[in-house]
Design a protein around this motif. Structure first.
Motif, short mmCIF file in Angstrom:
data_model
loop_
_atom_site.label_atom_id
_atom_site.label_comp_id
_atom_site.label_asym_id
_atom_site.label_seq_id
_atom_site.Cartn_x
_atom_site.Cartn_y
_atom_site.Cartn_z
N LEU A 1 0.68 -1.15 -0.18
CA LEU A 1 0.01 0.29 0.14
C LEU A 1 1.03 1.46 0.02
N MET A 2 2.40 1.17 0.85
CA MET A 2 2.63 2.43 0.66
C MET A 2 3.28 2.94 -0.59
N GLN A 3 3.86 1.36 -1.27
CA GLN A 3 4.34 1.59 -2.09
C GLN A 3 3.68 2.32 -3.46
N GLU A 4 2.13 2.05 -3.32
CA GLU A 4 1.02 2.77 -4.35
C GLU A 4 1.16 3.69 -3.74
N LEU A 5 1.64 4.12 -2.86
CA LEU A 5 0.86 5.73 -2.41
C LEU A 5 1.99 6.26 -2.55
N GLY A 6 3.29 6.11 -2.62
CA GLY A 6 4.58 6.37 -3.58
C GLY A 6 4.65 6.53 -5.01
N ASP A 7 3.90 5.55 -5.71
CA ASP A 7 3.65 6.02 -6.94
C ASP A 7 2.27 5.99 -7.50
N PHE A 8 2.69 7.32 -7.31
CA PHE A 8 0.98 7.64 -8.23
C PHE A 8 0.45 7.34 -9.12
N PRO A 9 -0.70 7.11 -9.88
CA PRO A 9 -1.08 6.96 -10.84
C PRO A 9 -0.10 8.02 -11.95
N ASP A 10 0.13 7.74 -13.65
CA ASP A 10 0.51 8.23 -14.14
C ASP A 10 -0.15 9.82 -14.60
N ASP A 11 -0.35 10.54 -14.63
CA ASP A 11 -1.24 11.50 -14.82
C ASP A 11 -0.72 12.48 -17.18
N HIS A 12 -1.13 12.93 -17.41
CA HIS A 12 -0.87 13.28 -18.70
C HIS A 12 -0.64 14.61 -18.85
N LEU A 13 0.71 14.40 -19.61
CA LEU A 13 1.08 15.74 -19.34
C LEU A 13 0.79 16.12 -20.93
N GLU A 14 0.70 17.27 -20.46
CA GLU A 14 0.17 17.71 -21.77
C GLU A 14 1.26 19.75 -22.60
N VAL A 15 1.16 19.42 -23.53
CA VAL A 15 1.95 20.75 -24.18
C VAL A 15 1.61 20.95 -25.16
N GLN A 16 1.25 22.76 -25.36
CA GLN A 16 0.45 23.17 -25.86
C GLN A 16 0.50 24.50 -26.21
N LEU A 17 0.56 25.13 -27.22
CA LEU A 17 1.27 26.50 -27.68
C LEU A 17 -0.37 26.49 -27.72
N VAL A 18 -0.84 27.17 -26.89
CA VAL A 18 -1.72 28.75 -26.52
C VAL A 18 -1.92 30.03 -27.33
N GLU A 19 -2.31 29.80 -28.27
CA GLU A 19 -3.28 30.84 -28.89
C GLU A 19 -3.38 32.10 -27.91
N ARG A 20 -2.39 32.97 -28.01
CA ARG A 20 -2.34 34.32 -27.26
C ARG A 20 -4.37 34.96 -27.82
N GLU A 21 -4.87 35.27 -26.75
CA GLU A 21 -5.82 35.97 -26.55
C GLU A 21 -5.90 37.39 -27.61
N CYS A 22 -7.07 37.16 -28.51
CA CYS A 22 -6.71 38.46 -28.60
C CYS A 22 -8.02 38.52 -29.31
N ARG A 23 -8.13 39.75 -29.03
CA ARG A 23 -9.54 40.66 -28.67
C ARG A 23 -10.14 40.68 -30.55
N THR A 24 -9.45 41.00 -31.84
CA THR A 24 -10.50 40.79 -32.74
C THR A 24 -9.73 40.13 -33.15
N ILE A 25 -10.63 40.02 -34.61
CA ILE A 25 -10.46 38.54 -35.38
C ILE A 25 -9.18 38.26 -35.89
N ARG A 26 -7.81 39.26 -36.02
CA ARG A 26 -6.37 39.35 -36.30
C ARG A 26 -5.21 39.68 -36.11
N HIS A 27 -4.66 39.34 -35.27
CA HIS A 27 -3.64 40.25 -34.73
C HIS A 27 -3.57 41.39 -35.63
N SER A 28 -3.34 42.63 -34.97
CA SER A 28 -2.71 44.26 -35.51
C SER A 28 -1.10 43.27 -36.22
N ILE A 29 -0.35 43.57 -37.54
CA ILE A 29 0.78 43.38 -37.88
C ILE A 29 0.93 44.76 -38.71
#
Length: 1976
Positions: free
Chosen positions: A11-39
């Motif tokens: 049981l202690m071993q189980e407590l020590g080895d927590f179940p795997d969770d999923h790591l997500e690396v995302q490219l999160v688009e910058r929040e933009c108020r307008t329909i396109r970036h001002s460039i």
């Protein structure tokens, strides 16, 4: 902790080895108020700085997140039913009119004549299997299974979060574009008296206070299509963006001086502004028919001008409105009415939730600006402006406008010299919604959501904030604003008069180089190539107010310039002239760049007359050799402003960026920086200077470009630069610059900080913006094929290690999990990021090592500031280290991931932190740093850092106080313990052998083993915070050690204790809500980890807040330490509560004190909320710990420790009691009316009006707040402390909550109360099962029963009560005989509580209680003595319930008693016995009292009479009589009649004394009720029962606890307290005279000291308040009329509070009896003359009320000397009635008689009632001269008292003197003398009266003289004339009286030699004889 078994290891071993969770690396688009970036525009190669800026504003975030979902917590909650939330279905909704046929005191009738047939009622459902279980073990098993069903697993899900902020670092807000408070302005109409031509409006905001334009222009027009057609030749096309009629203005800094200015323009016409405005001034809309021809002519003229001059404008009019005044008004009116949204487009949703907006508070009209101007939630308003100001041709500038606005503000009206034009402009103002469709940004980019096709747009107007805005740039914006201001052609040729300026933006000198970058106006193209300024007719020096908005190219060159062309416009078309209307005057220009820097200042340009030469744009206007106007003088003033996120506008920043890019890119030397040319060999020197000077730049541009500046500095720290072939190391100077910038940002008052003191801008930078230097450039160059949104660098986010147990945030997982996730990570993003992270690994390694090195080697101010704001560098280090650990060293052990040099530097940094003066501030930052390192580095290394830090903090804390030190360590440990691997670190190593080399805790404040004296039990040691525990569970041991130390100390407001408890609370909450810990066996192991916390809580019992009285600190006592000492005696927990109307107390406050005073820690000052937090931790451990372990622990527990545990359980029950659901307060309108009527009656009864009400208010502060010293857990109405504790979320905005929210709140609260009590019940069952196995069961049994009684005394759910009653029944089955024998008092409590629930309105509660009561009587029947005692206890309990009659429902009780009979009938084992009949006979008789009690519930006097009769009826049953006396005392106390309440207790004490004298013969005991005579002669009635009538201790009689010496003392003590509260301090002495011999006999010297102290206070009060005390006021009340029944023709004396006036009691009685009989049937007799029954209306009721005074014979007055003695033990009262022989009440002096009536009552006041029957009446009359004698004696006494006071009162003396000798009243005494003394009477019988009156006047004159002399010494200087007047009047009165006073009757003096007593007697006999003669 013991060594684990193999299963535990798994049981202690189980407590020590927590179940795997999923790591997500995302490219999160910058929040933009307008329909396109001002460039920037495409196809242009950008400068490096611009390129970096644009990339910074557009690249997405690289977010490392963990997918961690949790299930809902409250989805399985069941609604708990509480009786307090349910309305009984048969409440008496209407108050019954009492049947007033009341029994008189001397009546012989009984009250128990009616009998009730219970068998006629339908019984309730019975509890199944009540007698089924013969085996107690089976019963226990069945109860436990029932309790465990449908339990809520997560206790903390039901408990509100701690009010302290979570230790997890707050995630900063995502960088966003700055937006102020947005206001939507809709232009609905612009209308003038005549409509002849197109008009154009320009709207803008101005701040008068700052004298600044705070918004750009918004252009709109409301012209018709016909009028727009006039201009068609001049408008190529109309873009939809130019058709906007609505705009969103933004205001960052609200001010009362913000004005919206609307300027109106028209097409240029011939003539001055006044001429063109003339038609608008003279023509009216109403005269349009009359002026039809004129209007048509004007329209034709306008059309002609539009065709010819349509591109030119002229000023016309303007209007303004104070926008803040409108918003303020709308804010104040918001709560009154809400009209329909304007145009249906605003639905009430505003930007209220946007960060930084003003709070929605509109309660204060003249508060701060934030309060006054609710810019985010004001009510939509419509502005109608009906007056325009005509524009003045010479007053068009902004300076002139501000003068106009100042005048308007000052005078609130337009000045006469300003001509006005009648017109109307209608604007709608609303808070701008968050998501408004069809909105355009200032760059005309559509804002989300996208509009439907052809929908009219709404424009966002760019704000120019009046003050600096400190928000870094987040979007690309590059706008130029040109403001032509003034042109001076006064000395120019005559032809230049109608002047306009054409403005163009040129990229070269050819006309084709004119760029279409100028924003267009309304109803035209979006962008134009040129714009013309409005024209002032015939003005050679015009002012301009034009604003030209230009979109600047991203790449500016030397050829970019502004071109100004000046024209004269011919307004009048000359004959035969068909050419252009423009006449060229000249040119001027302004290059955009000067030394490569954008120019933005004010200019005064010359004007060239000739054609411009080639390459003119390369030079400023001063250079080229051309012909200039006015000899090259500057004649054209203009201002240029830029709003740009790429141009820094700061010299220091510009120099820094220029030099940095010179290093990074191939440039040609020397390079130009403004006016300087820098060769390559000076570049390093100049760069260092520019780095140093960064801190000198202005704060606003530094903040705006903060991200770019920090990026460059980090690159310089990281990468050595090669300059002229030499390596230049700029790391140190760059690091110092970073530190300097961080220090500047933190020190700025303008910039916000989060709750941990971090600068929000820097925290945002680290979280979102920081990327490792240069990696972004490489990725961008290597992957040009990627789109703009995905070509991003590997941003290493600041590590946010979030607790996996916190429900609100994502979880972080172990490094191994991260490595595994990265290995399985797939897709292009992984490949891209990993490739380049590995490619630049050397940068990572260098960067974190270089940063740590710089921190170590820094010196001086830099070092101080670097550590002061170490959080920034710590988080920076972690950001880089995370990349090294996760991506570069996946297969490398933790210990080898970082170099030894880096570890040494980290160790040095931690060591330095502890030595700083700011160690307290850096403490939290360091904790988070080590917290992060636990996930990155070797944990043993980190633990050693923790150990070293804790050691050094303790050693270096010489300048810190202990609370500060403990607080520091608590914060530090709280953060460390919130680590996601905390359980792994604390739980996995369960024995010293398997534990790592954890450092020993070295914190100074350690708690030693509590131990258990003789035995060292392994189980007991698990509850001890031992050294082994601290070593095995390092972090937990540290935290619990600090908690124990914090509880041991005193701190201001309990702040340290609060922090310690909240830290522990947060930790347990995290475990409870963690899905990984949901299994029971896992929770059991976690609970075992915290078992030492249980011991700490039990030892800290005194700290918990369970106060009773009003005060909140400490114990909550009101009387000081004496009460603490006093509370230990047994009497205070029993008898004291008995008198309160609850003779069966549960666990009293005194018992709590007794339990907690013996051992444990010193009393602290924990708040109620903190106590709850600590207790919920205790409950969680008890809920989840191994039950067999708990049972073993309780079995081995010493008796004092077990008592403390039971006490703790009692406190838990009270702390988590359910509060009443708000909805339960709104049952029905009928009930509300009944309650209102009752409230009105109580107000009348308690004197809520008039003098009495004021008196009650004045003395209110002195009244006893709690009658009793003990605690009444069962009495909800007086427990303020429990109300505070139970209402854990009591908010002031309950009215704002929806019904659903209130229901949800009640649902959770009810489940929490139920679960907490069930946990307590589980523990009590465990204790009981343990008791069954050991011998010493009686003590524990009583304690458990006491806690159970407290459970059913509180507000409980039906679910819990069913289980609790099951436990009680099991207790009776298992230990019945022991309970009935040893716990008789507890059984009495049990009977009373169960009977209360038998009258419950809820069927479930009633069924359970009824079954329990039956079982009590059933199991007691086996013993005759027990059954007699139980019968008496049940009977007394029922009597007590009936007496209180507040929460008692008679019908339900009858049904319950019928159900008990049903049980008896169905119980086959008792059918052959007398048991069923005994049950019925014992209870049936008392129920009849209930009927009477109900009838008189609303009449206090009648009710007390009835209770008195009931008590009198039980004189042969002392227990019941005592119970009813208690009930009467309770009623009196509730009415604030403390004297009567005390008398009830004295009678009760006398009753006890009578029976004690029959049982015991002790000299120190009172000899029955005779001893109490000095207190009141009424007490003798308690001696009516003698021993031959009733014998004590027979059939349970007199066996209750108050028939003891302690009971007697307790009763008398409480009586003394009540007497003291009533102001009868002399009686206190008499009461204590009875107590003192008893205490002396028992040698109770502590109590003796306490009582003598009370006596001292009583005597001191007599001295200080002797003459100021207000005793009762008395009235004679007579009842006449058949409607009163037995009251007819009866008279009573009513005792009312002091200074009660006759109208007050008259109003009270009239109001009450009018409700009984109707207003028409009652009449109040106003006079005091005898009532003639024959003259009364038989259909009416009459009440006669007369004020009476106590009456004493002369011999009595010898003994009644003090004010108290004249108001105590009163039986005779007197009132006077004036009359004349003619029948009139008043007449002349010589015919005015007076009748004195003396009334005698049955008992003496004060008594146990407030009204007593009159049993005797006697009358005698006074002759007129006797009346005069009495009046003069009264006046003389008043004069003597006023003159001879110890402390003279000048005002009182003057008032009495004025009434005696004043000029206005001289006729009073003088007239009396003239009537009776002017002549000697003819009748010799009156000689003595005549002489007595003469002597009275002599004494009167003498007293007047003394008073005048006394007043002479008291007057102030300004009263001398008044004194002279008094003296004069006195002399005049004396002279007038002298002849009459000197005339004597000689015959009188021979017999007068007889003794004076005889003369008095003869006088008395004479007066009575005369009365008899005159009244035959």
């Amino acid at each position: 902790m013991t060594q684990l078994h193999s299963g535990d290891v798994e049981l202690m071993q189980e407590l020590g080895d927590f179940p795997d969770d999923h790591l997500e690396v995302q490219l999160v688009e910058r929040e933009c108020r307008t329909i396109r970036h001002s460039i920037p525009e495409e196809g242009v190669e950008l400068d490096p700085h611009v390129r970096d800026c644009v990339q910074s504003y557009t690249q997405p975030w690289l977010v490392v997140s963990r997918r961690y979902e949790r299930t809902g917590l409250h989805k399985v909650l069941q609604k708990q039913t509480f009786e307090s939330d349910v309305a009984p279905d048969n409440l008496f909704l209407q108050a019954k009119s009492p049947s007033l046929a009341v029994l008189s005191d001397d009546s012989g009738r009984t009250l128990t004549s009616s009998d009730f047939d219970l068998r006629g009622l339908q019984p309730d459902a019975r509890v199944e299997g009540l007698l089924r279980f013969s085996n107690p073990d089976d019963l226990d098993r069945h109860n436990q299974e029932s309790r465990q069903a449908s339990r809520h697993p997560e206790l903390f899900a039901l408990y509100p979060p701690a009010d302290e902020v979570s230790p997890i670092r707050p995630v900063p807000d995502c960088p966003k574009e700055h937006i102020g408070h947005r206001i939507l302005v809709r232009c609905q109409a612009i209308k003038f008296e005549i409509d002849i031509e197109p008009l154009f409006a320009t709207l803008a905001m101005y701040d008068l206070k700052e004298k600044k334009k705070i918004s750009e222009n918004f252009y709109c027009d409301l012209n018709s299509d016909q009028q727009k057609a006039f201009l068609r030749p001049h408008i190529p096309h109309m873009d939809i963006s130019s058709l906007a009629k609505s705009a969103i203005f933004s205001i960052t800094y609200p001010s009362p001086d913000i004005y919206l200015v609307i300027k109106i323009e028209k097409v240029l016409q011939q003539g001055e502004i006044s001429d063109c405005a003339e038609p608008y001034l003279v023509m009216k809309e109403s005269d349009s028919a009359k002026n039809k021809d004129k209007l048509e002519k004007l329209r034709n003229q306008a059309e002609s001008f539009c065709h010819r001059l349509g591109r030119y404008r002229m000023p016309f009019a303007w209007a303004t409105v104070n926008i803040m005044s409108v918003i303020s008004t709308a804010t104040l009116e918001r709560d009154v009415t809400d009209t329909e949204s304007l145009n249906g487009e605003t639905k009430g949703k505003s930007s209220m939730d946007r960060k930084g907006h003003l709070p929605r508070r509109n309660s204060e009209r003249f508060g701060s600006l934030e309060d006054q101007y609710n810019l985010s939630g004001f009510k939509p308003a419509t502005i109608t402006i009906s007056t325009f100001c005509k524009q003045e041709g010479d007053r068009l500038s902004d300076e002139d406008l501000f003068k106009f606005l100042a005048d308007i503000k000052r005078t609130s009206s337009l000045q006469r010299r300003i001509k006005t034009v009648t017109g109307t402009i209608k604007l709608d103002l609303t808070p701008a919604p968050e998501n408004l469709a069809a909105c355009l940004s200032p760059e005309l980019i559509p804002v989300k959501p996208v509009a439907e096709k052809n929908q009219r747009p709404v424009k966002e107007v760019l704000e120019f904030p009046s003050k600096e805005v400190y928000v870094p740039h987040n979007i690309y914006r590059n706008l130029l604003y040109v403001y032509p201001q003034r042109l001076n052609f006064v000395n120019r040729l005559a032809s230049a008069r109608n002047i306009t300026v054409k403005i163009q933006f040129m990229s070269g000198e050819d006309p084709s180089c004119c760029l279409p970058v100028i924003f267009g106006k309304s109803s035209g193209p979006e962008f134009v190539q040129e714009v013309y300024t409005p024209i002032t007719y015939h003005n050679k020096a015009p002012d301009f107010y034009e604003e030209v908005k230009i979109s600047l190219p991203a790449k500016l060159t030397e050829k970019h310039h502004l071109l100004f062309t000046f024209y004269h416009i011919s307004c009048q078309q000359k004959q035969n002239q068909a050419g252009s209307v423009e006449t060229l005057i000249g040119y001027s220009w302004l290059p955009m760049l000067n030394n490569d820097r954008l120019q933005t200042v004010q200019y005064c340009l010359p004007i060239a007359q000739d054609r411009l030469p080639a390459n003119y744009s390369m030079h400023p206007p001063e250079v080229p050799p051309v012909k200039w106007v006015e000899s090259h003088k500057g004649v054209f003033n203009l201002e240029v402003q830029v709003v740009s996120s790429i141009h820094t506008q700061d010299n220091h920043l510009e120099r820094f960026f220029t030099l940095c890019y010179a290093l990074e890119n191939k440039v040609t030397f020397p390079i130009r920086v403004r006016d300087d040319k820098i060769p390559e060999n000076k570049l390093e020197h100049e760069l260092k200077l520019s780095i140093i000077s960064l801190s000198s730049s202005r704060l606003e541009p530094l903040v705006l470009f903060l991200h770019q500046v920090l990026d460059k500095l980090f690159r310089l720290i990281l990468q050595p630069m090669v300059i002229a072939g030499q390596t230049a190391n700029l790391a140190q100077i760059a690091f110092e610059s970073v530190v300097s910038i961080i220090n500047s940002l933190h020190n700025s008052q303008e910039l916000a900080k989060d709750q941990q003191g971090r600068n929000c801008l820097l925290a945002t930078y680290l979280y979102y913006v920081f990327r490792l230097p240069d990696t972004q450039r490489e990725i961008l160059n290597a992957s040009k094929s990627l789109s703009f949104s995905t070509a991003v660098g590997s941003k290493l986010l600041q590590s946010r290690i979030l607790s996996s147990s916190n429900p609100d945030i994502h979880a972080q997982h172990g490094v191994e999990d991260t490595e595994q996730a990265l290995l399985t990570w797939s897709g292009a993003i992984l490949t891209l990021c990993t490739t380049y992270l590995r490619r630049f690994t050397f940068i990572h390694l260098q960067f974190h090592e270089e940063l740590a090195l710089q921190m170590v080697v820094s010196t001086g101010v830099c070092r101080e500031n670097a550590y002061k704001y170490a959080w920034f560098f710590f988080e920076l280090l972690v950001s880089v280290c995370l990349g090294v650990s996760n991506l570069e060293k996946q297969g490398v052990p933790r210990r080898s991931r970082f170099t030894d040099r880096f570890k040494d530097d980290i160790t040095t940094i931690v060591s330095v932190v502890t030595e700083l003066d700011q160690a307290e501030k850096v403490n939290i930052s360091l904790a988070f740093f080590l917290y992060d390192l636990l996930s990155l580095m070797d944990r043993g290394f980190v633990f050693h850092l923790v150990k070293n830090y804790c050691n050094q903090v303790s050693l270096c804390s010489s300048g810190m106080s202990m609370p500060v030190l403990i607080t520091m360590r608590l914060e530090f440990l709280r953060i460390l313990c919130s680590h996601e691997h905390y359980l792994n670190l604390s739980l996995f190593f369960t024995s010293p052998a398997s534990a790592p080399a954890s450092p020993c805790p070295s914190i100074s404040s350690q708690v030693g083993k509590s131990g258990f004296s003789t035995q060292e039990s392994k189980v007991a040691s698990m509850f001890d915070l031992s050294q082994d525990f601290k070593q095995q569970h390092y972090l937990t041991g540290l935290l619990l050690t600090e908690l124990s130390a914090a509880l041991d100390m005193e701190s201001e407001g309990g702040k340290v204790q609060k922090k310690a408890i909240n830290a522990t609370y947060s930790l347990l909450c995290a475990h409870d809500l963690d899905p990984r810990c949901s299994r029971a066996e896992v929770r059991s192991k976690i609970a075992a980890l915290y078992l030492p916390l249980v011991g700490i809580i039990i030892d800290s019992l005194n700290h918990l807040d369970f106060t009773v009285t009003e005060s909140r600190g400490g114990k909550g006592k009101t009387g000081g330490p004496e009460e603490e000492a006093d509370s230990v005696t047994p009497i205070n927990q029993s008898v004291a509560l008995a008198i309160a109307g609850n003779p069966f107390s549960t666990l009293g406050r005194s018992a709590l004190s007794a339990l907690t005073s013996g051992s444990g820690k010193a009393s602290g000052t924990l708040s109620a909320e903190t106590s709850r937090n600590l207790l919920v931790c205790f409950l969680w451990i008890m809920k989840n710990a191994d039950q067999s372990l708990i049972q073993k622990w309780t079995m081995d527990m010493p008796s004092p420790q077990l008592n403390r545990l039971l006490e703790l359980l009692t406190i838990c029950i009270s702390c988590f009691e359910y509060r009443v659901h708000p909805a339960a307060e709104r049952w029905s309108s009928a009930l509300q009316k009944s309650q209102q009527a009752k409230a009105r009656l109580e107000e009348a009864l308690l004197g809520g009006m008039g003098a009495r009400g004021e008196m009650m208010k004045r003395v209110g502060g002195e009244q006893l707040s709690m009658l009793f010293i003990g605690s009444r857990f069962g009495e909800k109405e007086n427990l303020r402390w429990r109300k505070d504790l139970t209402q854990w979320r009591q908010t002031n905005d309950r009215q704002d909550k929806t019904k659903a929210e209130l229901d949800q709140e009640a649902l959770i609260s009810g489940n929490l109360a139920t679960e907490a009590n069930l946990i307590v019940l589980d523990l009590l069952e465990i204790i009981l099962q343990g008791v069954s196995m050991v011998d010493c069961k009686d003590n524990a049994l009583g304690g458990v029963l006491r806690v159970l009684l407290h459970c059913i005394s509180c507000n409980q759910s039906t679910t819990f009560l069913s289980h609790c009653f099951s436990t009680l029944r099991a207790l009776i089955v298992k230990f019945g005989d022991l309970l009935f024998e040893e716990e008789a008092e507890q059984c009495a409590d049990l009977c009373q509580k169960v009977l209360q629930h038998c009258s419950s309105s809820l069927d479930s509660n009633r069924n359970q209680a009824c079954a329990t009561l039956y079982l009590i009587m059933r199991y007691s029947y086996s013993s005759a003595s027990n059954f007699s005692r139980v019968k008496m206890q049940v009977t007394m309990s029922l009597a007590s319930l009936v007496g209180k009659s507040s929460d008692f429902h008679e019908e339900y009780l009858r049904r319950s008693l019928r159900t008990m009979l049903a049980y008896a009938e169905e119980d086959t084992e008792v059918q052959s016995t007398q048991f069923p009949s005994q049950v019925q006979l014992n209870l049936n008789s008392i129920l009849s009292d209930t009927v009477k009690m109900r009838e008189f519930q609303e009449d206090p006097e009648m009710l007390m009479d009835l209770m008195y009769r009931i008590a009198k009826g039980y004189q042969t049953s002392p227990d019941l009589r005592l119970t009813w006396l208690q009930n009467m005392a309770e009623k009196h106390k509730n009415k604030k009649c403390f004297t009567e309440a005390a008398m009830c207790l004295v009678h009760a004490a006398a009753l006890v004394a009578e029976y004690l004298s029959m049982l015991e013969d002790h000299k120190y005991l009172p000899v029955g009720s005779v001893t109490f005579q000095n207190i009141s002669p009424n007490v003798l009635e308690e001696s009516a029962v003698s021993d031959d009538i009733l014998s004590p201790d027979e059939d349970g009689v007199c066996s209750a606890r108050y028939f003891t010496e302690n009971g007697l003392v307790g009763l008398l003590e409480l009586a003394a307290d009540l007497f003291s509260n009533a102001g009868l301090y002399e009686t206190v002495n008499e009461v204590f005279k009875i107590i003192l011999p008893i205490l002396e006999a028992h040698r109770d010297f502590r109590k003796l000291a306490f009582i003598h102290d009370k006596l001292q206070k009583a005597f001191e009060n007599i001295n200080h308040k002797g003459h100021k005390r207000m005793f009762g006021t008395y009235f004679r009340v007579g009842f006449y009329g058949a409607k009163f029944g037995d009251l007819d023709e009866r008279e009573f004396i009513y005792k009312e509070p002091g200074i009660t006036h006759l109208p007050e009691i008259s109003h009270r009685l009239e109001s009450f009896y009018s409700q009984c009989f109707g207003g028409d049937a009652l009449e109040i007799i106003k006079d005091s003359t005898p009532v003639d029954r024959n003259k009364l209306n038989p259909n009416k009721a009459y009440i006669q009320i007369t004020f009476v005074e106590p009456y004493f014979d002369d011999y009595e007055m010898k003994d009644r000397l003090t004010n108290f003695e004249k108001n105590f033990n009163l039986r005779r009262f007197m009132y006077t009635t004036p009359f004349t022989k003619s029948g009139k009440p008043r007449g002349e002096l010589n015919e005015q008689y007076k009748r004195k009536t003396i009334l005698t009552t049955m008992h003496a006041f004060p008594y146990i009632k407030t009204r007593i029957n009159v049993i005797q009446k006697e009358e005698f009359d006074l002759t007129p001269i006797e009346v005069a004698i009495e009046d003069m004696q009264k006046k003389t006494r008043e004069l003597a008292v006023a003159t001879h006071r110890e402390q003279p009162d000048a005002k009182m003396l003057q008032m009495v003197l004025q009434g005696s000798v004043g000029a206005t009243v001289n006729q009073g005494p003088l007239e009396v003398a003239q009537v009776f003394l002017n002549e000697i009477p003819a009748d010799p019988k009156l000689f003595r009266h005549h002489n007595k009156l003469r002597l009275c006047f002599k004494e009167f004159i003498l007293r007047c003289g003394e008073a005048v002399e006394k007043n002479k010494h008291l007057i102030t200087p300004d009263q001398k004339e008044y004194q002279q007047e008094l003296k004069k009047n006195y002399n005049k009165l004396r002279e007038n009286l002298r002849p009459m006073l000197e005339r004597k009757i000689p015959d009188l003096y021979k017999p007068i030699i007889k003794p004076r007593i005889e003369s008095r007697d003869s006088f008395k006999r004479l007066s009575l004889r005369k009365t008899a003669e005159e009244n035959p």
